[in-house]
Design an enzyme around this catalytic site. Sequence first.
Site, PDB file in Angstrom:
ATOM      1  N   GLU A 185      38.691  40.076  37.942  1.00  0.00           N
ATOM      2  CA  GLU A 185      39.840  40.021  36.966  1.00  0.00           C
ATOM      3  C   GLU A 185      40.905  41.025  37.417  1.00  0.00           C
ATOM      4  O   GLU A 185      42.129  40.710  37.055  1.00  0.00           O
ATOM      5  CB  GLU A 185      39.273  40.730  35.508  1.00  0.00           C
ATOM      6  CG  GLU A 185      40.271  40.710  34.613  1.00  0.00           C
ATOM      7  CD  GLU A 185      40.781  39.168  33.931  1.00  0.00           C
ATOM      8  OE1 GLU A 185      41.845  39.081  34.130  1.00  0.00           O
ATOM      9  OE2 GLU A 185      39.827  38.633  33.786  1.00  0.00           O
TER      10      GLU A 185
ATOM     11  N   VAL B 198      44.702  40.231  39.745  1.00  0.00           N
ATOM     12  CA  VAL B 198      45.945  39.860  39.147  1.00  0.00           C
ATOM     13  C   VAL B 198      46.247  40.501  37.902  1.00  0.00           C
ATOM     14  O   VAL B 198      45.418  40.413  37.061  1.00  0.00           O
ATOM     15  CB  VAL B 198      45.871  38.579  39.008  1.00  0.00           C
ATOM     16  CG1 VAL B 198      47.352  37.936  38.553  1.00  0.00           C
ATOM     17  CG2 VAL B 198      45.652  37.506  40.268  1.00  0.00           C
TER      18      VAL B 198
ATOM     19  N   LYS C  44      48.647  37.141  44.446  1.00  0.00           N
ATOM     20  CA  LYS C  44      48.252  36.823  43.223  1.00  0.00           C
ATOM     21  C   LYS C  44      48.650  35.277  42.651  1.00  0.00           C
ATOM     22  O   LYS C  44      47.587  34.720  41.926  1.00  0.00           O
ATOM     23  CB  LYS C  44      48.838  37.888  42.366  1.00  0.00           C
ATOM     24  CG  LYS C  44      48.878  39.017  42.553  1.00  0.00           C
ATOM     25  CD  LYS C  44      49.866  40.144  41.811  1.00  0.00           C
ATOM     26  CE  LYS C  44      49.344  41.530  42.312  1.00  0.00           C
ATOM     27  NZ  LYS C  44      50.311  42.562  41.889  1.00  0.00           N
TER      28      LYS C  44
ATOM     29  N   GLY D  34      48.074  50.632  38.574  1.00  0.00           N
ATOM     30  CA  GLY D  34      47.865  51.933  37.804  1.00  0.00           C
ATOM     31  C   GLY D  34      46.472  52.041  37.941  1.00  0.00           C
ATOM     32  O   GLY D  34      45.540  51.285  37.514  1.00  0.00           O
TER      33      GLY D  34
END
Length: 431
Positions: free
Chosen positions: A132, A135, A208, A305
């Site tokens: 998960e 992307v 992606k 992040g």
Amino acid sequence: MSGENNIQIGLLGLGTVGRGVYRIITGNAENIKRKVGAGLEVKKILEKDTAKLRDLEIDLSKQTTNIEDIINDPEIKIVVEVLGGIKPTLDYVSRALENGQSVVTANKDMIATHGKQLFALSQANHADLLFEASVGGGIPIISTLKQCLAANRITQIIGIVNGTTNYMLTKMTEEGSDFTEVLQEAQAKGYAEADPTADIEGYDAARKLAILASIAFNSRVVLDDVYVEGITKITASDIAYAGELNYIIKLLAIAKETGDGIEVRVHPTLIPYNHPLATVNDVYNAIYVTGDAVGDTMFYGRGAGEMPTASAVVSNVMDAARNLLHEVPGIISCTCYEEKPVKDMGATQVKYYVRLNVTDKPGVLASIACAFGDKEVSLASVLQKQTDGNNAEIVLVTHKVREKNMQEALEIIKHLSSVNEVANFIRVEGE
């Protein structure tokens, strides 16, 4: 947290994302246990830097520098890979799957390039392969495509999937800054790497997109299938002219299923001000998905992040843990069960923005229009701007046309005696 009922995890890497994964697993332990039905415990961490463990007050007995301590431990049922890269990561993940360990990864490079062989190992050994976080960071787009929208035939995905370039284009749009200036600012703030090539040339977004297109269209799309163009040629002038025409420029990852194949392309794109993606700014990502039943949907959030990405990783760890408890590891299988052709870029059809620097004299626009007409390129609008006494800039927007025809027309135009330069051309979408 310890106990014989806990599901044991091997964590490969304690960098930015790995740190976030450990924090969530330990900090939300009771909540996770109630949702999964068992506790999660990080038994071993593959990490050379002892200081990283000390910073998180992790028992140093969990540290190892030898992958064998994780792959060959029968108690470790889930391997979390947040090292990144292909070597030696691909080998580690492959061996874990061969041993029947479920794998959770955030590694877009590995999945986009080697997903087919890894899924084969996953299915052969009844182990989960979940990705998960590869992307969209914390945006739950992979599970959405695989599960929530599984009843739909997906017709298109259009996404802003790279926060660095979105931040840069936002600054250029809002402040009129030039490319070099905003790149330096992005690097100073840590949004761009010292070597920003993967971001600004579009390769990060292309990886992606290969993953998203493979899932959406149930057919394997690899990185080499994706047409890629970055933002390095975008200037303040292009952004200003786009604004005059009621467009905004974004780096978009675009995948469409058409009657003659799959389109997969990453490039700067003009989209109308009223398009949902036009207001996605700064480091945020958004993915716009169209399905035959659900219609248009959009998923928005932080695309990178420590904690957003770790959130997606741990959600996959919880999925893998549930599957182990119910004795169905590997139930989430590869969805690429078809073989659809990928269209050549020359066969795609879109509108174009073109900026030309020309000699300011009578008949110039007529000669340009003639060259376009010879290649069946129809013009929708024209702006002419005086730059000095001898030269002018002409900005054109075409109707929809085949890429091959457009490239042939531009090749003719750049050799016209009255054309000093084909300064830029950018595709237009979303109308």
